[in-house]
Design a protein around this motif. Structure first.
Motif, PDB file in Angstrom:
ATOM      1  N   LEU A  44     -50.965 -43.873  -8.257  1.00 42.09           N
ATOM      2  CA  LEU A  44     -51.886 -43.080  -7.144  1.00 42.09           C
ATOM      3  C   LEU A  44     -50.728 -42.217  -6.618  1.00 42.09           C
ATOM      4  N   LYS A  80     -61.251 -44.567   2.282  1.00 42.80           N
ATOM      5  CA  LYS A  80     -61.216 -45.406   1.638  1.00 42.80           C
ATOM      6  C   LYS A  80     -60.385 -46.653   1.633  1.00 42.80           C
ATOM      7  N   SER A  89     -66.052 -49.225   0.830  1.00 43.59           N
ATOM      8  CA  SER A  89     -65.294 -50.134   0.321  1.00 43.59           C
ATOM      9  C   SER A  89     -65.441 -50.613  -0.809  1.00 43.59           C
ATOM     10  N   ASN A 121     -53.478 -36.671  -0.659  1.00 43.78           N
ATOM     11  CA  ASN A 121     -53.944 -37.543   0.397  1.00 43.78           C
ATOM     12  C   ASN A 121     -52.773 -38.702  -0.187  1.00 43.78           C
ATOM     13  N   LEU A 144     -55.690 -36.722  -6.294  1.00 40.71           N
ATOM     14  CA  LEU A 144     -55.432 -36.953  -4.940  1.00 40.71           C
ATOM     15  C   LEU A 144     -53.962 -36.375  -4.604  1.00 40.71           C
ATOM     16  N   ILE A 195     -59.674 -49.922  -0.471  1.00 33.74           N
ATOM     17  CA  ILE A 195     -59.438 -51.483  -1.831  1.00 33.74           C
ATOM     18  C   ILE A 195     -59.012 -52.164  -1.890  1.00 33.74           C
ATOM     19  N   ALA A 238     -52.071 -42.761   0.754  1.00 32.81           N
ATOM     20  CA  ALA A 238     -52.269 -43.758   0.012  1.00 32.81           C
ATOM     21  C   ALA A 238     -51.404 -44.976   0.343  1.00 32.81           C
ATOM     22  N   ASP A 265     -55.399 -41.631   3.985  1.00 36.47           N
ATOM     23  CA  ASP A 265     -57.085 -41.799   3.552  1.00 36.47           C
ATOM     24  C   ASP A 265     -57.193 -43.195   2.115  1.00 36.47           C
ATOM     25  N   VAL A 266     -56.141 -43.339   2.050  1.00 35.46           N
ATOM     26  CA  VAL A 266     -56.561 -44.369   1.087  1.00 35.46           C
ATOM     27  C   VAL A 266     -55.483 -45.999   1.660  1.00 35.46           C
ATOM     28  N   VAL A 303     -55.106 -49.933  -0.511  1.00 34.96           N
ATOM     29  CA  VAL A 303     -55.155 -50.671  -1.002  1.00 34.96           C
ATOM     30  C   VAL A 303     -54.778 -52.184  -0.749  1.00 34.96           C
ATOM     31  N   ALA A 334     -59.726 -44.700  -4.980  1.00 34.32           N
ATOM     32  CA  ALA A 334     -59.555 -43.576  -4.156  1.00 34.32           C
ATOM     33  C   ALA A 334     -59.977 -42.474  -4.356  1.00 34.32           C
ATOM     34  N   SER A 335     -60.934 -41.921  -5.318  1.00 33.36           N
ATOM     35  CA  SER A 335     -60.314 -40.709  -5.448  1.00 33.36           C
ATOM     36  C   SER A 335     -61.613 -39.559  -4.777  1.00 33.36           C
TER      37      SER A 335
END
Lengths: 256, 275
Positions: free
Chosen positions: B32, B145, B189, B13, B10, B147, B15, B91-92, B94, B234-235
């Motif tokens: 992460l 992404k 998702s 990235n 990651l 999550i 998050a 990018d991510v 959660v 996440a990847s």
């Protein structure tokens, strides 16, 4: 191998994985993914071309596979295969039951011979491999069994009565065997694949409207995209995961 | 970026994780970060956020703790604006924030309007606010992404479990709506469905939760077991997964919360099918 902490999360170094095959185009990708993550891979199939392709795929990752030509619907041949593996490696950590089949026909036209052949190649072979190799895993108090299925584990399809019924069996086998061996260190899960093609070239060349019409991601999956989930489910880090089916389909099953 | 392990990496990235100061969120944030991501940790309380941030910085990672109440959309918008400003991109996402303990456990006629709303807001509306706030940014970038975090109670019922089960069921449907709507823009998702882990929140609400002996693998989850699956989702290694559920529950959903080691009531020789 990368020294990044992610490699330790998903590392399969020192693990022995048996990948069974029934002519699936996914076999080389599955074998290569496990090898790339560090596992020693055994390819077991009765189809020579499949064995060859998977062998090449593993060799490309720097691995040396053990290829065994075996009729997986024959219990003594399965036992012999396991003996050969144990004599060389002494254990089996991972079993990938990659015994799906695509058989589509109007229900009234399916002959008993066809039904028996499909059952032998899929259901019976999955049963025999899981029982035989599972017995070894019980002795080891460790194992990862991963069934490769399809969206038909959760959905019906006209002209797919035989195929979806067999995937239904695999789904319930995943749940019940996962529970039965939950306290024995063995984890049983399944990957339900959607529409996938071998590589990006074939995806680009595709002229059907399947992705735009049906797949929320608007593209086919590439065979190599099975690697991440497969390696996670094969790893020690999936110890709290069992009896589950994981869809790998670009959102197909999420859609109404 | 060719090898398998590179796909899980990651690095570069960013998050954002809500509820990242405690429980499973804390473990997700740490995982992460260890996988290389810059992590924005959001949570209601300052102290737990600071503790996680200190660990991440001590380990050589980069993070930004942001005190946020996800039930307030203006705070959510501020969180994501701040994240994009600081790291130029997200990018991510959660969506982990939620209430585990104190969500009821009483008959439906005794539940007040505010008790209902509090849990629905924290567990479902907060995830909606966050997804809404980041969606256009991810669509413009053609990747992202999301999550979400549900629960086994999002798929099954439980006695006097109204708000929690309804909110977590809603999270699963929110995931499917996002997956089927944003997938075309390259935004995926997926939904984690954790079983019972030994965390601060679950220990408080133990009276409502099954005991470890009822989890098929015979134990509760260890919080750091949630890390690898979050890193995977996440990847780039999970790029074809969209709208999927990821149960990490020791086998709970495969059967039911029943005693393990079930034995057949009859010996095989008595089995009618075999005679």
């Amino acid at each position: 191998m990368s020294q990044n902490p992610v490699s330790t999360m998903f590392d399969l170094t020192g693990k022995l994985a048996i990948v069974t095959g029934n002519g699936s185009e996914l076999t080389p990708s599955i074998s290569a993914a496990l090898s790339e993550a560090g596992a020693m891979v055994v390819i077991a199939s009765h189809i020579e071309t499949e064995i060859k392709k998977a062998t090449v795929a593993v060799e490309e990752t720097g691995g040396t596979p053990l290829a065994i030509n075996v009729d997986l619907s024959n219990s003594s041949e399965v036992e012999d295969m396991l003996c050969t593996v144990l004599s060389q490696a002494g254990k089996v950590d991972i079993l990938v039951n990659n015994l799906g089949i695509d058989f589509y026909k109007p229900f009234v036209d399916v002959t008993l011979n066809e039904l028996n052949t499909v059952i032998d190649r899929t259901l019976r072979s999955t049963f025999l491999c899981s029982q035989s190799i599972g017995t070894q895993m019980l002795e080891q108090n460790f194992g990862r069994i991963i069934h490769i299925g399809s969206g038909l584990m959760d959905r019906g399809l006209p002209n797919g009565v035989v195929t979806s019924s067999i995937y239904g069996y695999i789904r319930q086998m995943t749940a019940s065997l996962g529970l039965e061996w939950a306290t024995k260190g063995i984890r049983v899960n399944a990957i339900a694949t959607g529409w996938m093609l071998p590589n990006s070239e074939e995806i680009q060349d595709d002229r059907t409207n399947i992705p735009s019409k049906y797949i929320p991601l608007k593209r086919y999956g590439e065979f190599s995209e099975i690697a991440g989930l497969l390696v996670y489910l094969s790893s020690d880090n999936s110890d709290f995961v069992t009896g589950q089916v994981f869809h790998l389909d670009g959102g197909l099953i999420a859609h109404a | 970026m060719n090898t398998l392990f590179d796909k899980f990496n990651l690095s570069e990235n960013t998050a954002v994780i809500t509820g990242g100061g405690t429980g499973l969120g804390r473990e997700m944030a740490l995982a992460l970060s260890r996988a290389g991501a810059y992590v924005i940790i959001a949570g209601r309380r300052q102290n737990p956020l600071k503790e996680v941030a200190d660990i991440i910085i001590h380990e050589g990672g980069k993070c930004l703790p942001v005190q946020t109440d996800v039930t307030d959309s203006s705070e959510v918008n501020r969180l994501l604006d701040l994240s994009i400003k600081k790291f130029r991109k997200v990018d991510v996402l959660v969506n982990n924030a939620g209430i585990v303990a104190g969500q009821g456990g009483k008959p439906i006629w005794e539940i007040s309007d505010s008790e209902w709303r509090n849990v629905i807001d924290a567990n479902l509306t907060g995830s909606f606010y966050c997804a809404r706030a980041i969606s256009q940014h991810m669509i413009e970038r053609g990747s992202g992404k999301i999550i979400n975090v549900s629960s086994g109670f999002g798929l099954r019922g439980g006695r006097d479990n109204y708000m929690y089960a309804s909110s977590k069921g809603g999270v699963i449907q929110l995931t499917r709506a996002l997956a089927t709507s944003l997938g075309r823009y390259g935004v995926t998702s997926n939904c984690l469905v954790p079983g019972i882990f030994r965390t601060e929140g679950t220990i408080k609400s133990q009276e409502q939760l099954p005991r470890a002996e009822f989890v098929p693998v015979g134990r509760l989850g260890i919080p750091n077991e949630i890390g690898p699956i979050v890193v995977f989702l996440a990847s780039q290694a999970s790029n074809y997964m969209n709208g999927s559920l990821f149960s990490v529950d020791g086998g709970a959903l495969a059967g039911g919360y029943a005693p393990t080691d079930h034995k057949p009531f009859k010996e095989l020789s008595e089995n009618i099918l075999l005679t």
